[in-house]
Design an enzyme around this catalytic site. Structure first.
Site, PDB file in Angstrom:
ATOM      1  N   LYS A   1       3.546  -7.045  -2.839  1.00 25.08           N
ATOM      2  CA  LYS A   1       4.981  -7.052  -3.138  1.00 25.08           C
ATOM      3  C   LYS A   1       5.399  -8.378  -3.782  1.00 25.08           C
ATOM      4  O   LYS A   1       6.099  -8.392  -4.796  1.00 25.08           O
ATOM      5  CB  LYS A   1       5.757  -6.821  -1.840  1.00 25.08           C
ATOM      6  N   SER A   2       4.947  -9.491  -3.209  1.00 35.13           N
ATOM      7  CA  SER A   2       5.356 -10.808  -3.743  1.00 35.13           C
ATOM      8  C   SER A   2       4.917 -10.949  -5.192  1.00 35.13           C
ATOM      9  O   SER A   2       5.651 -11.460  -6.038  1.00 35.13           O
ATOM     10  CB  SER A   2       4.705 -11.935  -2.955  1.00 35.13           C
TER      11      SER A   2
ATOM     12  N   ARG B   1       7.048 -11.179  -9.000  1.00 38.60           N
ATOM     13  CA  ARG B   1       6.820 -12.278  -9.945  1.00 38.60           C
ATOM     14  C   ARG B   1       6.287 -11.777 -11.280  1.00 38.60           C
ATOM     15  O   ARG B   1       6.533 -12.374 -12.321  1.00 38.60           O
ATOM     16  CB  ARG B   1       5.879 -13.307  -9.310  1.00 38.60           C
TER      17      ARG B   1
ATOM     18  N   GLY C   1      15.387  -9.937  -0.778  1.00 38.54           N
ATOM     19  CA  GLY C   1      15.652 -11.365  -0.567  1.00 38.54           C
ATOM     20  C   GLY C   1      14.839 -12.227  -1.513  1.00 38.54           C
ATOM     21  O   GLY C   1      15.327 -13.234  -2.048  1.00 38.54           O
TER      22      GLY C   1
ATOM     23  N   ARG D   1      22.572 -12.434   4.579  1.00 35.63           N
ATOM     24  CA  ARG D   1      21.588 -13.528   4.676  1.00 35.63           C
ATOM     25  C   ARG D   1      22.086 -14.777   3.954  1.00 35.63           C
ATOM     26  O   ARG D   1      22.491 -14.695   2.789  1.00 35.63           O
ATOM     27  CB  ARG D   1      20.254 -13.080   4.067  1.00 35.63           C
TER      28      ARG D   1
ATOM     29  N   GLN E   1       9.852 -19.005  -0.880  1.00 33.18           N
ATOM     30  CA  GLN E   1      10.961 -18.562  -1.738  1.00 33.18           C
ATOM     31  C   GLN E   1      11.749 -19.749  -2.269  1.00 33.18           C
ATOM     32  O   GLN E   1      12.105 -19.796  -3.445  1.00 33.18           O
ATOM     33  CB  GLN E   1      11.887 -17.632  -0.950  1.00 33.18           C
TER      34      GLN E   1
ATOM     35  N   ASP F   1       2.644 -11.728   9.095  1.00 30.25           N
ATOM     36  CA  ASP F   1       3.046 -10.315   9.001  1.00 30.25           C
ATOM     37  C   ASP F   1       2.051  -9.370   9.669  1.00 30.25           C
ATOM     38  O   ASP F   1       2.326  -8.179   9.808  1.00 30.25           O
ATOM     39  CB  ASP F   1       3.184  -9.911   7.524  1.00 30.25           C
TER      40      ASP F   1
ATOM     41  N   ARG G   1       9.475  -8.429  16.631  1.00 27.12           N
ATOM     42  CA  ARG G   1       8.127  -7.833  16.683  1.00 27.12           C
ATOM     43  C   ARG G   1       7.396  -8.124  17.982  1.00 27.12           C
ATOM     44  O   ARG G   1       6.474  -7.382  18.352  1.00 27.12           O
ATOM     45  CB  ARG G   1       7.306  -8.293  15.469  1.00 27.12           C
TER      46      ARG G   1
END
Ligand code: NAP
Length: 757
Positions: free
Chosen positions: A339-340, A344, A412, A440, A487, A634, A665
């Site tokens: 995903k990251s 990008r 985000g 956020r 981030q 994660d 979690r």
């Protein structure tokens, strides 16, 4: 019945809809269909009709869609509680004036006209106090046919009706009009009068005008015979509405003149662009228009079907997994893209000079929001289709002002990274998100960007929307990050591409370095020395031609554990990203004795990648080294499952961040494990998990994922060592990170069924 003289008279003064007598004035398609629908559903006391043509009244009685016919308009109004005006638009104002001469005390009057301004002006002129009971409406349903013979009892079922209440309306009056339409199966929406006419000018009146004009133009062509004889499906689809009722559409074009001309002007400009692109053979411009239109059309279709991009939380909150014992884990699989890196790839591909092909793109909600944002800024992007995206990069200075705010959904990462990019543009941009993203705080990025010279407004507490003013030349800064955050680092580096001088970010701990790697891969020099990362502004990005997004190690983690705990298992996970800032899960599993080997290690677009082989092994409990915690943050839900199948206890500490992820979690996993008979103990910053070497480690039972995708997938993996079925509730969000999880798990032998309730 009491008088209708004041707005404050409110709800009590009108009867319940089921007690009402409804007068329909004008028994054409729309009025006749309303009568038929009311009759079929037996939802009101009486259906009375009035039409200037006695034949229509007789026909309606014969068809059994009305109860009685009024001898005159006045008599009809006198007998009714609700009066529905269903005559053509240009006859509506006159009809309103006629009705206004009667006693309207205690009555509600509504209309069905396709344009609202004229009828409202007429009502304001002559209704006086009775305006409290005049609530304009417009059903978004119809057909090319007209007249009573075309009436259909199901015309309004599951269709929208726009009601445009006036400020003068009594609450009870608009409520009654709403009940009228809801009782025939319609979905009622509210809009302001002027807005209604502008929206409808674009979505209904303009398309009709174009269809009439196109067919008329082609009919005048000397080859018209052939054109119509050989017309393809596209022509038929596009021109279907040119068969609509001429009088009605003439009236609409007259009544909504100004809004229609405005819409026609906008359309003409768009057509000019397309004309120029075709004339000049400008493929890029043509593809831009076509791909933007295609994605907008798809988005629109999904909206009509009330789905978000991936049918996530809101529409599928009732998905349950039933994970059965007896499954295996063997074979080869490729899990979805990272995903990251997907985010990008779009951002940097758009800012590079030239074309970039992206493969392995994760078609999840978040990355799709980023893609749409760059389309909105004029970047031509084809796809995604099977993880393939083609980006026609515009260079660092080629973005254009978007037509409106950029909506980033729940992403985000997108908002924080794009804040850096947008701060350096020449134009103003507003970044917005969904409800959860809007809660956020963004100060982490906004404050250092302001230090660089950016002008950014936020709402209270530094929350989105972010209004970013363009035209500010940024200056490089030396920024000591108060917390380790990839981030924030990425945001400042992206702003640094445009800043005067050097932008330096000091990290207090290791964070993901995907931005630095991709920048380097696209030829932009990034200096990295321990925890100090810097870029010099003023360079350019050259296209990498291809960005292969590696599979997400966080998604692969479920299968690394599955392959370790299942009996006689062997899995090969292909093309997995093994960026050293992400591989904590491999290190931890290996410390626990897992049989994991990395094969075919290579570098793709600056990112290290490998095929990972995992075989069954007897795991042993360990104390998880704290330095590995941020590198596997994660992956702990599924690591707790692995720990339950190990010999001896496993202890995790220093992971308080787990409490503020998509769910708490630590608590969600402790509760779930306890429900399956594992005596795991939640700690403030981690968990103690007792191991078990039996084949059947987990009892069956029901666990709650709390809408957290990783909790859901972790318990699905637990079924490989379960004694009975595990039911996992609230699994819809798995689609946000791992859209085909159930299918892939199935393909390697897990016994997993998805049910919807
Ligand atoms: P229609 O089938 O032609 O019916 C119109 C009705 O009004 C007929 O009964 C007609 O009587 C009567 N009428 C015509 N002129 C009149 C006048 N000057 N005074 C009194 N009555 C008159 O039209 P429709 O499709 O039902 O449309 C009615 C309204 O619904 C229009 O305002 C239109 O904008 C709106 N609407 C239409 C659609 C659609 O797709 N058709 C969709 C949404 C809203 P005669 O038979 O004697 O002419």
């Amino acid at each position: 019945m009491s008088s209708l003289s004041a707005k404050s008279s409110g709800v009590a003064m009108f009867p319940e809809f089921k007690e009402c007598r409804v007068l329909i004035v004008g028994l054409g398609l729309i009025g006749g269909s309303l009568a038929a629908a009311l009759k079929k559903r037996h939802v009101c006391r009486e259906i009375i009709a009035w039409d200037r043509d006695p034949q229509s009244l007789i026909l309606a009685k014969e068809k059994g869609i009305t109860d009685s016919s009024a001898d005159s308009l006045e008599a009809g109004v006198a007998a009714a509680d609700i009066v529905v005006l269903a005559v053509p638009v240009l006859a509506m104002a006159e009809m309103v004036r006629a009705v206004a001469t009667f006693n309207l005390a205690g009555k509600v009057v509504t209309d069905v006209g396709s344009c609202k301004q004229d009828v409202v002006v007429a009502a304001r002129e002559c209704f006086g106090d009775a305006l409290a009971g005049f609530v304009p409406g417009h059903p978004i349903a119809g057909s090319e046919k007209s007249g009573i013979t075309a009436a259909k009892a199901d015309l309004y079922e599951a269709h929208k009706v726009i009601v445009t209440p006036l400020p003068e309306n009594a609450v009870g009056a608009s409520r009654l009009v709403r009940s009228l339409w809801e009782s025939v199966g319609a979905l009622v929406l509210e809009m302001e009068v002027e807005h209604h006419d502008q929206v409808l000018a674009r979505t209904s009146h303009l398309p009709h005008l174009l269809a009439f004009s196109l067919v008329d133009t082609l009919a005048g062509d000397r080859d018209s015979q052939d054109i119509f004889r050989y017309a393809a499906g596209g022509f038929r689809d596009f021109t279907r509405i040119a068969a609509s009722d001429p009088t009605m559409w003439h009236d609409v074009f007259v009544a909504n003149r100004d809004a229609l001309l405005e819409a026609l002007d906008e359309f003409s400009q768009g057509l000019q662009h397309m004309y120029a692109a075709v004339e000049q053979g400008d493929s890029r411009a043509m593809t831009g228009i076509i791909t933007r239109a295609k994605s907008a059309r798809e988005h629109f279709t999904r909206m009509l079907e009330s789905q978000s991009y991936l049918k996530s939380m809101s529409s599928q909150s009732s998905i349950t997994y039933v994970a059965r014992p007896g499954g295996t884990a063997t074979g080869t699989l490729r899990v979805p893209g990272d995903k990251s890196i997907s985010h990008r790839s779009i951002m940097l591909g758009a800012l590079a000079d030239g074309k970039t092909e992206v493969t392995g793109f994760l078609e999840g909600e978040d990355a799709l929001a980023t893609l749409q944002a760059f389309r909105d800024m004029g970047v031509v992007i084809e796809g995604p289709s099977d993880g393939r995206v083609t980006i026609y990069g515009v260079g660092l200075h080629g973005l254009q002002a978007p037509p409106g705010p950029l909506y980033l959904g729940n992403a985000g990462t997108a908002m924080r990274l794009m804040a850096g990019l947008m701060a350096a543009q020449k134009f103003d941009v507003t970044l917005t998100g969904d409800e959860s993203l809007s809660r956020r705080p963004m100060n982490r990025v906004v404050n250092p960007l302001r230090e660089m010279g950016a002008e950014i407004e936020t709402t209270e507490g530094g929350r989105p929307p972010l209004v970013i003013r363009g035209g500010h030349q940024l200056s490089g800064i030396d920024y000591d990050m108060p917390m380790a955050s990839a981030q924030v680092k990425s945001c400042l580096l992206l702003a640094g591409l445009y800043a005067d001088g050097e932008t330096v970010v000091q990290e207090p701990g290791i964070t993901r370095d995907h931005t630095e790697r991709m920048l380097s891969g696209l030829g932009y020099q990034v200096a990295s020395d321990g925890g100090r990362v810097s870029v010099q502004g003023g360079g350019r990005l050259t296209s990498a031609e291809v960005i292969e997004v590696p599979s997400d190690i966080s998604s692969a983690a479920f299968f690394l554990v599955a392959g370790s705990i299942a009996k006689d298992a062997e899995l090969l996970l292909s093309h997995v990203g093994i960026n050293p800032t992400r591989t904590g899960v491999i290190d931890i599993l290996q410390l626990m004795g897992a049989d994991i080997t990395l094969e075919n290690q290579r570098e793709v677009g600056g990112e290290p990648v490998a095929d990972i082989r995992v075989r069954s092994a007897q795991l042993k409990g360990i104390e998880i080294p704290e330095e590995l915690v941020p590198l596997a943050i994660d992956e702990f839900p599924v690591l707790f499952v692995a720990a339950s199948c190990a010999e001896g206890d496993t202890l995790l500490k220093g992971a308080e961040e787990l409490r503020v992820k998509e769910s708490d979690r630590i608590q969600s996993m402790a509760d779930g494990l306890n429900a399956l008979g594992i005596k795991a103990v939640a700690l403030p910053d981690g968990m103690k998990v007792p191991g078990c070497t039996d084949q059947g480690v987990f009892a069956g039972g029901t666990v709650h994922s709390h809408g957290d995708h990783r909790i859901a997938m972790a318990f699905a993996v637990a079924s490989l060592r379960a004694r009975d079925d595990i039911r996992i509730l609230d699994c819809a969000n798995v689609a946000t990170s791992f859209p085909n999880f159930v299918d892939l798990a199935h393909s390697v032998g897990l016994n997993l069924v998805e049910t919807e309730s």
